[in-house]
Scaffold this motif. Sequence first.
Motif, mmCIF file in Angstrom:
data_model
loop_
_atom_site.group_PDB
_atom_site.id
_atom_site.type_symbol
_atom_site.label_atom_id
_atom_site.label_comp_id
_atom_site.label_asym_id
_atom_site.label_seq_id
_atom_site.Cartn_x
_atom_site.Cartn_y
_atom_site.Cartn_z
ATOM 1 N N LYS A 170 15.797 34.571 40.545
ATOM 2 C CA LYS A 170 17.088 34.764 41.204
ATOM 3 C C LYS A 170 18.145 35.229 40.198
ATOM 4 O O LYS A 170 18.893 36.180 40.444
ATOM 5 N N GLN A 171 18.210 34.539 39.068
ATOM 6 C CA GLN A 171 19.218 34.871 38.059
ATOM 7 C C GLN A 171 18.989 36.263 37.483
ATOM 8 O O GLN A 171 19.935 37.040 37.298
ATOM 9 N N ALA A 172 17.711 36.599 37.225
ATOM 10 C CA ALA A 172 17.396 37.920 36.672
ATOM 11 C C ALA A 172 17.760 39.022 37.659
ATOM 12 O O ALA A 172 18.321 40.056 37.279
ATOM 13 N N ALA A 173 17.441 38.806 38.940
ATOM 14 C CA ALA A 173 17.734 39.808 39.961
ATOM 15 C C ALA A 173 19.234 40.007 40.130
ATOM 16 O O ALA A 173 19.728 41.145 40.174
ATOM 17 N N MET A 174 19.978 38.906 40.232
ATOM 18 C CA MET A 174 21.423 39.018 40.415
ATOM 19 C C MET A 174 22.076 39.684 39.207
ATOM 20 O O MET A 174 22.956 40.541 39.357
ATOM 21 N N ALA A 175 21.642 39.303 38.006
ATOM 22 C CA ALA A 175 22.200 39.915 36.798
ATOM 23 C C ALA A 175 21.907 41.402 36.772
ATOM 24 O O ALA A 175 22.775 42.232 36.470
ATOM 25 N N HIS A 176 20.691 41.776 37.130
ATOM 26 C CA HIS A 176 20.306 43.193 37.109
ATOM 27 C C HIS A 176 21.153 44.012 38.074
ATOM 28 O O HIS A 176 21.707 45.052 37.693
ATOM 29 N N TYR A 177 21.264 43.552 39.308
ATOM 30 C CA TYR A 177 21.985 44.358 40.295
ATOM 31 C C TYR A 177 23.491 44.368 40.021
ATOM 32 O O TYR A 177 24.166 45.350 40.353
ATOM 33 N N HIS A 178 24.007 43.312 39.396
ATOM 34 C CA HIS A 178 25.404 43.364 38.966
ATOM 35 C C HIS A 178 25.592 44.431 37.881
ATOM 36 O O HIS A 178 26.605 45.136 37.863
ATOM 37 N N THR A 179 24.612 44.563 36.966
ATOM 38 C CA THR A 179 24.762 45.574 35.917
ATOM 39 C C THR A 179 24.696 46.987 36.488
ATOM 40 O O THR A 179 25.143 47.931 35.832
ATOM 41 N N LEU A 180 24.164 47.145 37.689
ATOM 42 C CA LEU A 180 24.137 48.455 38.343
ATOM 43 C C LEU A 180 25.386 48.708 39.179
ATOM 44 O O LEU A 180 25.479 49.734 39.859
ATOM 45 N N GLY A 181 26.341 47.774 39.125
ATOM 46 C CA GLY A 181 27.585 47.955 39.862
ATOM 47 C C GLY A 181 27.534 47.502 41.305
ATOM 48 O O GLY A 181 28.488 47.702 42.058
ATOM 49 N N PHE A 182 26.412 46.878 41.723
ATOM 50 C CA PHE A 182 26.329 46.354 43.085
ATOM 51 C C PHE A 182 27.065 45.021 43.185
ATOM 52 O O PHE A 182 27.299 44.339 42.179
ATOM 53 N N GLU A 183 27.415 44.658 44.402
ATOM 54 C CA GLU A 183 28.016 43.353 44.689
ATOM 55 C C GLU A 183 27.098 42.629 45.674
ATOM 56 O O GLU A 183 27.318 42.665 46.889
ATOM 57 N N PRO A 184 26.032 41.979 45.171
ATOM 58 C CA PRO A 184 25.001 41.421 46.052
ATOM 59 C C PRO A 184 25.531 40.341 46.991
ATOM 60 O O PRO A 184 26.319 39.477 46.600
ATOM 61 N N VAL A 185 25.098 40.438 48.243
ATOM 62 C CA VAL A 185 25.333 39.408 49.251
ATOM 63 C C VAL A 185 23.991 38.706 49.455
ATOM 64 O O VAL A 185 22.968 39.368 49.641
ATOM 65 N N VAL A 186 23.980 37.380 49.421
ATOM 66 C CA VAL A 186 22.720 36.640 49.453
ATOM 67 C C VAL A 186 22.469 36.029 50.825
ATOM 68 O O VAL A 186 23.333 35.355 51.387
ATOM 69 N N THR A 187 21.290 36.290 51.372
ATOM 70 C CA THR A 187 20.777 35.559 52.528
ATOM 71 C C THR A 187 19.830 34.494 51.979
ATOM 72 O O THR A 187 18.806 34.832 51.381
ATOM 73 N N GLU A 188 20.193 33.242 52.144
ATOM 74 C CA GLU A 188 19.509 32.148 51.449
ATOM 75 C C GLU A 188 18.134 31.828 52.017
ATOM 76 O O GLU A 188 17.247 31.382 51.295
ATOM 77 N N ARG A 189 17.951 32.028 53.322
ATOM 78 C CA ARG A 189 16.681 31.705 53.974
ATOM 79 C C ARG A 189 16.074 32.953 54.579
ATOM 80 O O ARG A 189 16.788 33.818 55.086
ATOM 81 N N GLU A 190 14.765 33.026 54.554
ATOM 82 C CA GLU A 190 14.071 34.180 55.094
ATOM 83 C C GLU A 190 14.294 34.305 56.600
ATOM 84 O O GLU A 190 14.106 33.356 57.356
ATOM 85 N N ILE A 191 14.723 35.487 57.018
ATOM 86 C CA ILE A 191 14.866 35.808 58.431
ATOM 87 C C ILE A 191 14.639 37.303 58.591
ATOM 88 O O ILE A 191 15.009 38.087 57.704
ATOM 89 N N LYS A 192 14.028 37.699 59.661
ATOM 90 C CA LYS A 192 13.724 39.108 59.879
ATOM 91 C C LYS A 192 15.011 39.921 59.914
ATOM 92 O O LYS A 192 15.897 39.669 60.719
ATOM 93 N N GLY A 193 15.129 40.899 59.005
ATOM 94 C CA GLY A 193 16.298 41.769 58.997
ATOM 95 C C GLY A 193 17.484 41.253 58.217
ATOM 96 O O GLY A 193 18.578 41.822 58.321
ATOM 97 N N TYR A 194 17.331 40.179 57.443
ATOM 98 C CA TYR A 194 18.442 39.599 56.683
ATOM 99 C C TYR A 194 19.532 39.118 57.647
ATOM 100 O O TYR A 194 19.230 38.727 58.770
#
Length: 302
Positions: A170-194
């Motif tokens: 989780k930490q690696a993914a969030m750090a990576h996408y932040h370095t690409l300039g994204f602002e990640p929104v997290v869906t905490e539990r698996e659901i079809k289609g986020y």
Amino acid sequence: MSEIDRIQNVTIVGIGTQGSMIAFRNAIYGKRVTGYGRSEESIATCRRKIDKWLAHFVGQGRLTQEMADAARGRISYATTLEAACKNADLVVENVPEKIEVKQDVFRQLDKVCPPHCCLNSNTSSLLMSDIYRDVSDWRRTMTFSVDHDDPIRNNYLEMMWNPSTSEQTKQAAMAHYHTLGFEPVVTEREIKGYSINRVWRAVKRECLYLWANGYTDPAEFDRGWMIEWNTNIGPFKLMDLIGLQTIYNIENSYYAASGDERDKPPAKLKELIDAGHLGMKSGQGFYSDYDTEAGNLEVEQK
């Protein structure tokens, strides 16, 4: 090594419309990128798109020519998964939205990726528990969905974890996408289609219903949508950008899961696809006369 530095080598599996854009974004933010394509033709198409996008950014003053050349130099290509993934810190899968295709890819990735490599599927509607069914270590898996309008320019990205995703992943993914300039929104539990994507899907389904039954014209609907919601693109042109075959596959996945006839994509959409009108990538969909090489940078801006 800190999490923000951990992901430096990114492999993109599937370098079509979305994959090319994600490869481009990683490269201009300093990542070393390997694009996996099954043929030299698909690799050549990806190269041409990225060259046009780099030229566009230089023309806008967003990159210098030196920066563009450096970004191009950070992208390599491979026609085997073994070669593409041998040094990967992160693999981003962008193959068609068909569960059996994605499952097959991840069965292969599980064998060829280094143990530390994070596995990431770019899916709009499929469940991780199905996609990663045969992956041996779910702790390194997650899914995401980017802004289909323009993941080159726009910063929306939705991440979703499965119950086994490790904190390190989780930490690696969030750090990576932040370095690409994204602002990640997290869906905490698996659901079809986020979560946000499920709301877009409800809009998309209603738009298809109105169009297929003759209630509205795509261009006229989009014009009203852009006025009302102050956007630079409407739902029908956005579907063209995503690709009508992808739209059809997504709608079919919901229909297969629910069995509800209201979830079934309209026959009129299949008629467009069968006629070769696949959206922006084929030059015609709900709209026509697209530049098939320029990609989404040709979409009208605010």
